[in-house]
Design a protein around this motif. Structure first.
Motif, PDB file in Angstrom:
ATOM      1  N   PRO A   1       0.838  -1.207   0.000  1.00  0.00           N
ATOM      2  CA  PRO A   1       0.000   0.000   0.000  1.00  0.00           C
ATOM      3  C   PRO A   1       0.869   1.252   0.000  1.00  0.00           C
ATOM      4  CG  PRO A   1      -0.841  -1.610   1.566  1.00  0.00           C
ATOM      5  CD  PRO A   1       0.499  -2.113   1.117  1.00  0.00           C
ATOM      6  N   ALA A   2       0.328   2.340  -0.537  1.00  0.00           N
ATOM      7  CA  ALA A   2       1.114   3.556  -0.766  1.00  0.00           C
ATOM      8  C   ALA A   2       1.747   4.094   0.514  1.00  0.00           C
ATOM      9  CB  ALA A   2       0.233   4.622  -1.414  1.00  0.00           C
ATOM     10  N   GLU A   3       1.020   4.094   1.639  1.00  0.00           N
ATOM     11  CA  GLU A   3       1.564   4.666   2.872  1.00  0.00           C
ATOM     12  C   GLU A   3       2.777   3.883   3.365  1.00  0.00           C
ATOM     13  OE1 GLU A   3      -2.410   6.760   4.811  1.00  0.00           O
ATOM     14  OE2 GLU A   3      -1.571   4.956   5.729  1.00  0.00           O
ATOM     15  N   TYR A   4       2.703   2.568   3.278  1.00  0.00           N
ATOM     16  CA  TYR A   4       3.822   1.748   3.732  1.00  0.00           C
ATOM     17  C   TYR A   4       5.003   1.872   2.774  1.00  0.00           C
ATOM     18  CZ  TYR A   4       6.483  -2.367   5.194  1.00  0.00           C
ATOM     19  OH  TYR A   4       7.477  -3.215   5.629  1.00  0.00           O
ATOM     20  N   ARG A   5       4.705   1.878   1.510  1.00  0.00           N
ATOM     21  CA  ARG A   5       5.758   2.020   0.504  1.00  0.00           C
ATOM     22  C   ARG A   5       6.520   3.334   0.701  1.00  0.00           C
ATOM     23  NH1 ARG A   5       6.972   0.129  -4.740  1.00  0.00           N
ATOM     24  NH2 ARG A   5       7.867   1.758  -6.059  1.00  0.00           N
ATOM     25  N   SER A   6       5.793   4.431   0.899  1.00  0.00           N
ATOM     26  CA  SER A   6       6.455   5.721   1.091  1.00  0.00           C
ATOM     27  C   SER A   6       7.183   5.785   2.431  1.00  0.00           C
ATOM     28  CB  SER A   6       5.441   6.864   0.968  1.00  0.00           C
ATOM     29  OG  SER A   6       4.414   6.748   1.944  1.00  0.00           O
ATOM     30  N   PHE A   7       6.677   5.077   3.446  1.00  0.00           N
ATOM     31  CA  PHE A   7       7.387   4.995   4.726  1.00  0.00           C
ATOM     32  C   PHE A   7       8.779   4.419   4.521  1.00  0.00           C
ATOM     33  CE2 PHE A   7       8.650   2.437   8.407  1.00  0.00           C
ATOM     34  CZ  PHE A   7       8.537   3.338   9.449  1.00  0.00           C
ATOM     35  N   LEU A   8       8.883   3.356   3.744  1.00  0.00           N
ATOM     36  CA  LEU A   8      10.171   2.719   3.494  1.00  0.00           C
ATOM     37  C   LEU A   8      11.134   3.666   2.796  1.00  0.00           C
ATOM     38  CD1 LEU A   8       8.958  -0.793   2.224  1.00  0.00           C
ATOM     39  CD2 LEU A   8       9.734  -0.184   4.534  1.00  0.00           C
ATOM     40  N   MET A   9      10.606   4.576   1.972  1.00  0.00           N
ATOM     41  CA  MET A   9      11.457   5.476   1.197  1.00  0.00           C
ATOM     42  C   MET A   9      11.703   6.823   1.873  1.00  0.00           C
ATOM     43  SD  MET A   9      10.279   4.773  -2.759  1.00  0.00           S
ATOM     44  CE  MET A   9       8.544   5.189  -2.516  1.00  0.00           C
ATOM     45  N   GLU A  10      10.886   7.164   2.893  1.00  0.00           N
ATOM     46  CA  GLU A  10      11.016   8.494   3.498  1.00  0.00           C
ATOM     47  C   GLU A  10      11.338   8.469   4.993  1.00  0.00           C
ATOM     48  OE1 GLU A  10       7.774  11.135   2.423  1.00  0.00           O
ATOM     49  OE2 GLU A  10       7.376   9.926   0.637  1.00  0.00           O
ATOM     50  N   VAL A  11      10.984   7.367   5.669  1.00  0.00           N
ATOM     51  CA  VAL A  11      11.236   7.285   7.117  1.00  0.00           C
ATOM     52  C   VAL A  11      12.320   6.265   7.424  1.00  0.00           C
ATOM     53  CG1 VAL A  11      10.217   6.877   9.385  1.00  0.00           C
ATOM     54  CG2 VAL A  11       8.867   8.008   7.606  1.00  0.00           C
ATOM     55  N   GLY A  12      12.170   5.053   6.963  1.00  0.00           N
ATOM     56  CA  GLY A  12      13.176   4.027   7.223  1.00  0.00           C
ATOM     57  C   GLY A  12      12.663   2.656   6.880  1.00  0.00           C
ATOM     58  N   ALA A  13      13.585   1.748   6.658  1.00  0.00           N
ATOM     59  CA  ALA A  13      13.217   0.377   6.298  1.00  0.00           C
ATOM     60  C   ALA A  13      13.080  -0.486   7.547  1.00  0.00           C
ATOM     61  CB  ALA A  13      14.252  -0.214   5.347  1.00  0.00           C
ATOM     62  N   GLY A  14      12.434   0.071   8.563  1.00  0.00           N
ATOM     63  CA  GLY A  14      12.224  -0.645   9.809  1.00  0.00           C
ATOM     64  C   GLY A  14      12.909   0.050  10.970  1.00  0.00           C
ATOM     65  N   GLY A  15      12.626  -0.449  12.170  1.00  0.00           N
ATOM     66  CA  GLY A  15      13.225   0.134  13.373  1.00  0.00           C
ATOM     67  C   GLY A  15      12.172   0.666  14.307  1.00  0.00           C
ATOM     68  N   ALA A  16      12.403   1.836  14.884  1.00  0.00           N
ATOM     69  CA  ALA A  16      11.533   2.399  15.908  1.00  0.00           C
ATOM     70  C   ALA A  16      10.091   2.500  15.418  1.00  0.00           C
ATOM     71  CB  ALA A  16      12.030   3.776  16.319  1.00  0.00           C
ATOM     72  N   GLY A  17       9.173   2.144  16.311  1.00  0.00           N
ATOM     73  CA  GLY A  17       7.761   2.209  15.973  1.00  0.00           C
ATOM     74  C   GLY A  17       6.922   1.603  17.070  1.00  0.00           C
ATOM     75  N   PRO A  18       5.637   1.430  16.827  1.00  0.00           N
ATOM     76  CA  PRO A  18       4.747   0.885  17.844  1.00  0.00           C
ATOM     77  C   PRO A  18       5.244  -0.440  18.405  1.00  0.00           C
ATOM     78  CG  PRO A  18       3.485   1.752  16.004  1.00  0.00           C
ATOM     79  CD  PRO A  18       4.929   1.785  15.587  1.00  0.00           C
ATOM     80  N   ASP A  19       4.929  -0.666  19.668  1.00  0.00           N
ATOM     81  CA  ASP A  19       5.282  -1.901  20.354  1.00  0.00           C
ATOM     82  C   ASP A  19       6.800  -2.113  20.299  1.00  0.00           C
ATOM     83  OD1 ASP A  19       2.531  -2.439  20.987  1.00  0.00           O
ATOM     84  OD2 ASP A  19       2.272  -2.918  18.879  1.00  0.00           O
ATOM     85  N   TYR A  20       7.253  -3.255  19.743  1.00  0.00           N
ATOM     86  CA  TYR A  20       8.687  -3.508  19.708  1.00  0.00           C
ATOM     87  C   TYR A  20       9.336  -3.037  18.409  1.00  0.00           C
ATOM     88  CZ  TYR A  20       8.183  -6.110  24.039  1.00  0.00           C
ATOM     89  OH  TYR A  20       7.932  -6.441  25.344  1.00  0.00           O
ATOM     90  N   GLY A  21       8.661  -2.166  17.694  1.00  0.00           N
ATOM     91  CA  GLY A  21       9.242  -1.595  16.494  1.00  0.00           C
ATOM     92  C   GLY A  21       8.706  -2.215  15.225  1.00  0.00           C
ATOM     93  N   VAL A  22       9.071  -1.615  14.100  1.00  0.00           N
ATOM     94  CA  VAL A  22       8.619  -2.060  12.783  1.00  0.00           C
ATOM     95  C   VAL A  22       9.651  -3.031  12.215  1.00  0.00           C
ATOM     96  CG1 VAL A  22       8.028  -1.316  10.443  1.00  0.00           C
ATOM     97  CG2 VAL A  22       7.390   0.104  12.404  1.00  0.00           C
ATOM     98  N   PHE A  23       9.165  -4.170  11.722  1.00  0.00           N
ATOM     99  CA  PHE A  23      10.074  -5.160  11.162  1.00  0.00           C
ATOM    100  C   PHE A  23      10.905  -4.570  10.021  1.00  0.00           C
ATOM    101  CE2 PHE A  23       6.962  -8.700  12.488  1.00  0.00           C
ATOM    102  CZ  PHE A  23       7.624  -8.878  13.693  1.00  0.00           C
ATOM    103  N   THR A  24      12.148  -5.000   9.959  1.00  0.00           N
ATOM    104  CA  THR A  24      13.077  -4.509   8.962  1.00  0.00           C
ATOM    105  C   THR A  24      12.826  -5.145   7.598  1.00  0.00           C
ATOM    106  OG1 THR A  24      14.785  -4.123  10.613  1.00  0.00           O
ATOM    107  CG2 THR A  24      15.528  -4.401   8.347  1.00  0.00           C
TER     108      THR A  24
END
Length: 252
Positions: A59-82
């Protein structure tokens, strides 16, 4: 999507210096925790390669997250999978084959799940399967419904084996068409739906609590939540807590 993620990476990384940062759940846990670190962003070509390798369309929001925020790391709970992009030399080989299903388990460090850009690979996300699984659970064969003879015992074992096989199939199907993005702890996970009418919304895998797969919702709301809403909501709450001086912290 630039307006969605504008300044988000910088806000997350700034929390590494916040006075009350250790109070944010999942950031610091013994020797682990995401510690408000983010992986480097991916290029559009790398995201394309990940999608080809896994036979998915993000989905567009997740795709742009990977390109603008990071390919994983800090996030809800124990973080976003890499998400690890494939090595350049392996891309041509992987374009025609999705990752085997056995590699799509939650808890791996790269993106996992099932959905596809090609119809023959697509696995539809079917939230109604949770109700079907619950009905199946209620129909579990009971020894008391059978007699005491050897023949009755054989009938029970055969019925239970068939029920158990179908139970495994239903359990496995609950997360088809979804991507594991985060671990909540205690074998609970957060999913991003990739296919069907619910595409782009967040769900929870709470099979460990015998509740199947249910929509993620903010407290007091039944509205569906998108990936960006899920992530930014976490960040806003994390900032509010982390930037308090520890002695000023209040509950609620």
């Amino acid at each position: 999507m630039g307006e969605v993620w504008a300044g988000v990476r910088e806000r997350v990384l700034a929390l590494r210096e916040a006075p009350n940062r250790r109070a944010v759940f999942g950031a610091y846990f013994m020797e682990s925790g995401h510690r408000f670190e983010l992986r480097p962003v991916l290029t559009e070509e790398q995201v394309d390669a990940v999608e080809r390798r896994r036979g998915v369309t993000f989905p567009a929001e997740y795709r742009s997250f990977l390109m603008e925020v990071g390919a994983g790391g800090a996030g809800p709970d124990y973080g976003v999978f890499t998400v690890e992009p494939p090595e350049p030399e392996s891309e041509s080989e992987s374009e025609s084959e999705p990752v085997p299903e056995a590699e799509l388990d939650p808890g791996v460090t790269s993106a996992s799940g099932a959905a596809a850009s090609e119809p023959d690979r697509a696995l539809p996300f079917r939230p109604e399967r949770t109700a079907e699984w619950e009905e199946h659970q209620a129909a579990e064969p009971q020894w008391s419904a059978y007699g005491d003879s050897d023949e009755d015992g054989e009938r029970f074992r055969a019925a239970y084996a068939a029920w158990d096989k179908r139970d495994d199939e239903l359990l496995e199907s609950l997360t088809e068409g979804a991507l594991y993005v985060s671990e909540q702890g205690c074998a609970y996970y957060t999913l991003l739906v990739l296919t069907g009418p619910e595409r782009g919304t967040m769900w929870q895998d709470v099979r460990a609590a015998a509740e199947g797969v249910i929509p993620f919702a903010f407290l007091g709301s039944t509205d569906r939540v998108t990936f960006a809403e899920w992530y930014v909501h976490w960040l806003t709450r994390a900032e509010r807590l982390a930037w308090q001086a520890p002695e000023d912290r209040t509950d609620g």
